[in-house]
Design an enzyme around this catalytic site. Structure first.
Site, short mmCIF file in Angstrom:
data_model
loop_
_atom_site.label_atom_id
_atom_site.label_comp_id
_atom_site.label_asym_id
_atom_site.label_seq_id
_atom_site.Cartn_x
_atom_site.Cartn_y
_atom_site.Cartn_z
N GLN A 123 0.66 -1.25 -0.18
CA GLN A 123 -0.42 0.22 -0.05
C GLN A 123 0.76 1.42 0.03
OE1 GLN A 123 -3.10 -0.38 -0.28
NE2 GLN A 123 -4.04 1.92 -0.35
N GLU A 133 2.16 -26.72 7.53
CA GLU A 133 2.94 -27.09 8.46
C GLU A 133 1.76 -26.21 9.32
OE1 GLU A 133 6.40 -27.06 9.07
OE2 GLU A 133 6.87 -25.85 7.37
N SER A 189 -3.39 -21.09 10.44
CA SER A 189 -3.46 -20.76 11.31
C SER A 189 -4.69 -21.45 12.68
CB SER A 189 -4.26 -19.15 11.00
OG SER A 189 -3.13 -18.49 10.19
C1 LIG Z 1 3.44 -24.31 -0.81
C2 LIG Z 1 2.61 -25.34 -0.22
C3 LIG Z 1 4.03 -26.33 0.84
C4 LIG Z 1 2.83 -27.48 1.15
N1 LIG Z 1 4.67 -28.13 1.34
C5 LIG Z 1 3.94 -29.60 1.83
C6 LIG Z 1 5.09 -30.47 1.72
O1 LIG Z 1 5.92 -30.52 2.20
N2 LIG Z 1 4.38 -31.45 2.63
C7 LIG Z 1 3.08 -31.84 2.95
O2 LIG Z 1 2.94 -33.05 3.07
N3 LIG Z 1 2.41 -31.21 2.27
C8 LIG Z 1 2.93 -29.52 2.39
N4 LIG Z 1 1.31 -28.94 1.26
C9 LIG Z 1 0.38 -29.22 1.92
C10 LIG Z 1 -0.20 -27.85 3.40
O3 LIG Z 1 0.52 -29.20 4.51
C11 LIG Z 1 -2.06 -28.84 3.90
O4 LIG Z 1 -1.65 -27.83 2.39
C12 LIG Z 1 -2.75 -28.16 4.70
O5 LIG Z 1 -2.38 -28.67 5.70
C13 LIG Z 1 -3.58 -27.58 4.68
O6 LIG Z 1 -4.64 -28.72 4.21
P1 LIG Z 1 -5.78 -29.00 3.18
O7 LIG Z 1 -4.87 -27.47 2.35
O8 LIG Z 1 -5.32 -29.58 2.48
O9 LIG Z 1 -6.73 -27.54 3.60
P2 LIG Z 1 -8.10 -28.54 4.66
O10 LIG Z 1 -7.68 -29.05 5.59
O11 LIG Z 1 -8.97 -28.63 3.17
O12 LIG Z 1 -8.35 -27.32 5.11
C14 LIG Z 1 -9.03 -26.09 4.17
C15 LIG Z 1 -9.30 -24.75 5.23
O13 LIG Z 1 -10.65 -24.87 6.03
C16 LIG Z 1 -9.79 -24.43 7.12
N5 LIG Z 1 -10.18 -25.37 8.51
C17 LIG Z 1 -9.24 -26.62 8.50
N6 LIG Z 1 -9.39 -26.66 9.69
C18 LIG Z 1 -9.65 -26.72 10.51
C19 LIG Z 1 -9.84 -26.52 12.21
N7 LIG Z 1 -9.67 -27.58 12.83
N8 LIG Z 1 -10.42 -25.32 12.13
C20 LIG Z 1 -11.01 -24.50 11.85
N9 LIG Z 1 -10.49 -24.44 10.88
C21 LIG Z 1 -10.06 -25.30 9.54
C22 LIG Z 1 -8.24 -23.88 7.14
O14 LIG Z 1 -8.97 -22.28 7.40
C23 LIG Z 1 -8.04 -24.00 6.40
O15 LIG Z 1 -7.20 -23.79 5.83
C24 LIG Z 1 2.53 -27.86 1.76
C25 LIG Z 1 1.00 -26.31 1.37
C26 LIG Z 1 1.72 -24.98 0.51
C27 LIG Z 1 0.78 -24.83 -0.15
#
Ligand SMILES: Cc1cc2nc3c(=O)[nH]c(=O)nc-3n(C[C@H](O)[C@H](O)[C@H](O)COP(=O)(O)OP(=O)(O)OC[C@H]3O[C@@H](n4cnc5c(N)ncnc54)[C@H](O)[C@@H]3O)c2cc1C
Length: 403
Positions: A356, A383, A386
């Site tokens: 900004q 990891e 939030s």
């Molecule tokens: C750039 C990048 C690198 C990555 N590298 C790795 C890696 O090296 N190895 C690996 O194993 N994984 C990796 N990941 C995967 C990452 O760990 C997952 O994306 C993450 O654990 C979230 O899982 P998901 O994307 O399936 O979201 P989901 O589990 O579907 O969750 C979606 C959203 O739902 C909400 N939510 C989920 N649970 C809760 C809760 N208990 N309470 C309230 N709200 C909730 C949150 O807003 C969350 O963001 C990577 C991801 C990215 C983006």
């Protein structure tokens, strides 16, 4: 050291890493192909001795390295962090054979590591993972490793003078969002050895070399180019020799690794936020508008003060959580979650404010802030998103309350 200030040696090492990054790493990062593993960059991290430090110093040093690298080159930072994430389970839970085979190569930057936990149906809810390890009928063999009945609390299988069955499994299923896939040389893979429904208790960690038959992968294209992809397992053979820790104890391997790395994700975020703050100070001190530099507008100066305040608070929280890990203090999961949550959310706010205060130029392709704006988003999700960090903090607080 106390929790709240760095000693002169630590401050000097932080400056030294920034200097190495400027002179040796940023030029190599620029030559890399976006979205691909940059092997010359990984090798240089090895040559400079930075990968070695992943395994010889503690959580705080890891944070200092990640913060310092992030201030200069997010690519170098990420390459370092991924070597640590993928290889830490081998370092902490591997057998001597596994450690001797892989760790010197990882330290030298010749072998690329990856941590494969997430699946299409198991992200935040990692205990729902479904990659199936199906056991083959056991066979007796010389030199087999006993993994059952080892002393309580021991993570490592031991050589048994009375050889027992050498177990074999076939892995079938899929992993996704795996950083460094499909180009890594080996993967720490979390698979289900227990019955469906065993959740965290039925997970085993395996060290799977990339050349195992039946293992394939596909790259994924992300908002911020990053080497990342899916992995498909089609009857991939693994044995007792590939187990990290003990069968059924794989979830602990994953959580121990994440407890160490979570504050350091915060350190990565703090480094990016500091880079955004530095750029904003330089810009607002010089950019003229309404008859003077932007910094003379009080709303601008106060926003900059607020950015600095937030960055410093996040930094202190990260250092405190990392120190707690190193000292084996109480409350490590809670503090690690707090540090990751505060730092990643802070960095998002600080980078957005920096954009900004820079105006249009920050959005031009190739500008530092355009890069950071894309880069800062993912750490709020990986990891542990939030929301998951908040769930961990609440769970730990109530555990303490009801003890
Ligand atoms: C750039 C990048 C690198 C990555 N590298 C790795 C890696 O090296 N190895 C690996 O194993 N994984 C990796 N990941 C995967 C990452 O760990 C997952 O994306 C993450 O654990 C979230 O899982 P998901 O994307 O399936 O979201 P989901 O589990 O579907 O969750 C979606 C959203 O739902 C909400 N939510 C989920 N649970 C809760 C809760 N208990 N309470 C309230 N709200 C909730 C949150 O807003 C969350 O963001 C990577 C991801 C990215 C983006």
């Amino acid at each position: 050291m106390g929790n709240f200030s760095l000693d002169p040696g630590q401050r000097a090492r932080r400056a030294e890493v920034r200097d190495l990054a400027r002179r040796h790493l940023a030029p190599l990062a620029e030559k890399g192909e976006p979205g691909r593993v940059n092997r010359p960059l990984v090798a240089e991290l090895g040559r400079l001795g930075l990968l070695d430090r992943l395994f010889t110093s503690g959580a705080l040093d890891l944070c200092l390295m990640r913060e310092s690298l992030a201030q200069v080159s997010t690519e170098a930072e990420t390459a370092l962090a991924l070597q640590g994430l993928g290889a830490h389970p081998v370092h902490a839970h591997g057998t001597e054979v596994q450690r001797t085979r892989w760790l010197p190569e990882v330290r030298a930057g010749r072998a690329v590591a990856a941590f494969a936990l997430s699946e299409p149906g198991a992200g935040s809810d990692a205990a729902a993972l479904a990659l199936q390890a199906t056991e083959e009928a056991p066979r007796e063999g010389p030199g087999a490793v006993s993994i059952s009945g080892s002393a309580a609390g021991r993570d490592r299988p031991r050589r048994d003078p009375h050889p027992t069955a050498r177990r074999k499994w076939l892995l079938n299923g899929e992993k996704t969002w795996i950083s460094n896939a499909p180009e890594a040389d080996f993967y720490t893979v979390f698979a289900r050895t227990g019955d469906p429904g065993t959740r965290a208790g039925g997970v085993t960690a395996f060290l799977v070399p990339a050349d195992r038959p039946g293992l394939t992968g596909t790259p994924l294209d992300m908002l911020s180019p990053h080497p990342i992809g899916t992995l498909a397992f089609d009857d991939v053979p693994v044995t007792t020799d590939d187990v990290l820790g003990e069968p059924g104890a794989g979830f602990r391997v994953a959580m121990n690794t994440l407890n160490l790395f979570r504050p350091s994700v915060g350190a990565f975020a703090v480094g990016m936020a500091q880079a955004a703050l530095d750029a904003t100070l330089a810009h607002t001190a010089r950019r003229e508008a309404f008859g003077g530099p932007l910094k003379d507008l009080q709303t601008v100066a106060h926003q900059v003060a607020d950015m600095a305040l937030r960055v410093e608070s996040a930094r202190l929280m990260v250092y405190a959580a990392a120190s707690a890990y190193d000292e084996g203090a109480d409350g490590v999961p809670r503090r690690a979650a707090m540090a990751k949550l505060l730092a990643t959310e802070t960095a998002q706010h600080v980078v957005d404010t920096a954009v900004q205060l820079h105006g249009a130029r920050a959005l031009r392709r190739g500008h530092l802030l355009e890069h950071l704006y894309r880069e800062v988003r993912a750490p709020r999700i990986y990891e542990g998103a939030s929301e998951v960090q908040r769930a961990i903090i609440a769970r730990e607080l109530y555990k303490e309350e009801t003890r």
